[in-house]
Design an enzyme around this catalytic site. Structure first.
Site, PDB file in Angstrom:
ATOM      1  CG  PHE A 139     -13.750 -19.053  26.577  1.00 50.19           C
ATOM      2  CD1 PHE A 139     -14.959 -19.870  27.320  1.00 50.19           C
ATOM      3  CD2 PHE A 139     -12.960 -18.371  27.666  1.00 50.19           C
ATOM      4  CE1 PHE A 139     -15.087 -20.035  28.702  1.00 50.19           C
ATOM      5  CE2 PHE A 139     -13.382 -18.502  28.961  1.00 50.19           C
ATOM      6  CZ  PHE A 139     -14.086 -19.494  29.371  1.00 50.19           C
ATOM      7  CB  VAL A 140     -15.435 -13.390  25.843  1.00 47.81           C
ATOM      8  CG1 VAL A 140     -16.023 -13.289  24.260  1.00 47.81           C
ATOM      9  CG2 VAL A 140     -17.018 -13.583  26.387  1.00 47.81           C
ATOM     10  CD  GLU A 148     -25.756 -14.968  33.752  1.00 45.61           C
ATOM     11  OE1 GLU A 148     -24.914 -14.514  34.544  1.00 45.61           O
ATOM     12  OE2 GLU A 148     -26.137 -16.096  33.429  1.00 45.61           O
ATOM     13  CG  ASP A 149     -21.241 -13.511  33.463  1.00 44.17           C
ATOM     14  OD1 ASP A 149     -22.228 -14.103  33.202  1.00 44.17           O
ATOM     15  OD2 ASP A 149     -20.110 -13.983  33.675  1.00 44.17           O
ATOM     16  CG  ASP A 165     -13.840 -16.995  35.628  1.00 46.91           C
ATOM     17  OD1 ASP A 165     -15.086 -17.020  35.294  1.00 46.91           O
ATOM     18  OD2 ASP A 165     -13.351 -18.150  35.805  1.00 46.91           O
ATOM     19  NE  ARG A 207     -16.496 -16.951  42.370  1.00 45.23           N
ATOM     20  CZ  ARG A 207     -15.308 -17.903  42.329  1.00 45.23           C
ATOM     21  NH1 ARG A 207     -13.988 -17.298  42.364  1.00 45.23           N
ATOM     22  NH2 ARG A 207     -15.601 -18.986  42.463  1.00 45.23           N
ATOM     23  N   GLY A 208     -19.276 -13.543  37.532  1.00 44.59           N
ATOM     24  CA  GLY A 208     -19.106 -12.728  36.294  1.00 44.59           C
ATOM     25  C   GLY A 208     -19.742 -11.342  36.428  1.00 44.59           C
ATOM     26  CG  ASP A 265     -22.579 -20.316  26.566  1.00 42.65           C
ATOM     27  OD1 ASP A 265     -22.179 -20.090  25.383  1.00 42.65           O
ATOM     28  OD2 ASP A 265     -21.919 -21.341  27.124  1.00 42.65           O
ATOM     29  NE  ARG A 289     -13.865 -14.088  38.597  1.00 43.64           N
ATOM     30  CZ  ARG A 289     -14.742 -15.041  38.156  1.00 43.64           C
ATOM     31  NH1 ARG A 289     -15.980 -14.383  37.415  1.00 43.64           N
ATOM     32  NH2 ARG A 289     -15.104 -16.255  38.629  1.00 43.64           N
ATOM     33  CE  LYS A 333     -19.969 -16.932  24.729  1.00 44.20           C
ATOM     34  NZ  LYS A 333     -19.049 -18.180  25.261  1.00 44.20           N
TER      35      LYS A 333
END
Ligand code: IMP
Length: 177
Positions: A153-154, A100-101, A160, A44-45, A104, A166, A132
């Site tokens: 962690f963001v 993509e958000d 979220d 959902r990001g 990672d 969000r 990242k």
């Protein structure tokens, strides 16, 4: 219940806006001649990012969504990615941009790219708002990246923490207290 934490702003809404304008220009140059680019948001990001990005594109696009979820195996590097919601449309022979958000470890994006390439798009490129690089376990890099960030962690701008935050208009760093 989640632990207590505070959120420190890392990237302002204004900075994100400005960067999206630049990214949209790159995408316009790459795909400007394409007939109806398929923009695929990974849920959902990416929902806020994709909404802002497509509004900067001055040509016809189709928007579709895919939801993938990764589950830890016995070790992090044996991570399994499952498709929870597939695309509604066909992408064979089409030009596709996957949105993509955050990249990672890279497991999610590499799995999705492999899956979508197997459907024989004419061209497939990827864009990630955040990257990242220090966390990477799979050798993959998005075609375009908004911002490289350290191993923090963001949240915010669609991203979220346990389904919270969000709707923050900026990217914030979570600091546990
Ligand atoms: P990867 O498969 O490890 O590259 O994971 C990518 C996904 O993990 C992203 O699409 C996010 O949903 C989630 N993720 C990674 N880092 C963060 C973070 O800092 N905050 C929130 N979600 C994150």
């Amino acid at each position: 219940m989640s632990r207590d934490y505070v959120i420190d702003q890392m990237i302002s809404a204004k900075t994100i806006d400005a960067r999206i304008e630049e990214l949209a220009q790159d995408i316009r140059s790459a795909f400007g001649g394409t007939e109806k680019l398929v923009v695929v948001g990974l849920l959902r990001g990416s929902f806020v990012f994709i909404a802002d990005l497509v509004r900067e594109l001055d040509f016809d696009v189709e928007v579709d969504f895919l939801e993938a979820s990764s589950y830890g195996g016995s070790t992090e590097s044996s991570r399994e990615v499952r498709i929870l919601k597939d695309l509604r449309g066909e992408i064979g022979g089409r030009d596709v941009l996957v949105v993509e958000d955050i990249v990672d470890t890279g497991f999610t994006l590499s799995h999705v790219v492999r899956l979508l390439r197997s459907r024989n798009p004419r061209r497939l490129e990827t864009i990630a708002l955040l990257d990242k690089p220090s966390r990477r376990e799979v050798d993959i890099k998005a075609t375009w990246t908004g911002f490289e960030i350290p191993d923090e962690f963001v949240v915010g701008y669609g991203i979220d923490y346990a389904q919270h935050n969000r709707n923050l208009p900026f990217i914030g760093k979570v600091r546990f207290s």
